[in-house]
Design a protein around this motif. Sequence first.
Motif: not given
Length: 249
Positions: A165-193
């Motif tokens: 995940l970290t490697f591919y995020s760097h490759f895509l120039n995407f934000e590196i998110v804390s492990d504690l927030k990954l579930e919200k990053l992937f599944t919670n549109d409101l929190f992400r907003d």
Amino acid sequence: MEKALDKFLKNWYNNKDVVGILLTGSHAIEMNHKSSDVDIRIFLAGDSKTTKGLIEIDGFKFSYLVRSHNIIESRFRKEFSMNNRFEATTISMGRIIFEKDGIVSELQKLANYYQKSDFIIRKIDDETLKSNIYLLYNYKSYLETLDEDSTYFIYTYMSFMKISLTFYSHFLNFEIVSDLKLEKLFTNDLFRDKCNWSKFPDEEFALLWQNCISIGKTNKYHLSKMFDFLQKKIIKFNTKNDAFSWKEQ
């Protein structure tokens, strides 16, 4: 919670070095649940040691961070250079409880600037890409020697998934998110907003990655699927005859 918060803040209000207090985390964006900590940032004038603490008051757990306000800007800049906006997100989403001379408001303006700015696009050379693929290949090779029921299989498998995940995020120039927030990053549109996070740019990867860490899916078959996906998307490493070079200091 407000009464417990008043008790917690009483001593800080009387501290002449305090120039700002910010309520952050889930309580600040009204997405807390009954076991959520109350996250507080306390800003001090001048240079001082950073203090992290926990305290329980009337059944509420307060997690607080005391820091000189002078170092916040450098943290924004340093994290941003590593494709991370943790500090900027924390400050920008906070609710101001107290401030002197508009210090916290100015920090929030700066945090919002970093939140809205695109990361610097860096071209990753093929040697670096191959070295990362090779690292994952080493994990994969080791995992293939283990029994899937082994305790060390699941530990190493999840390490492989984190690196992926970290490697591919760097490759895509995407934000590196804390492990504690990954579930919200992937599944919670409101929190992400509310955090001003973008959706992960490769939906195929996001679905595959989540599937690979699902209960009952942590096995060699899904390990190979992830490794093959990254080779297809990033760079192929010939495990029978290949090499890469780098300059050492």
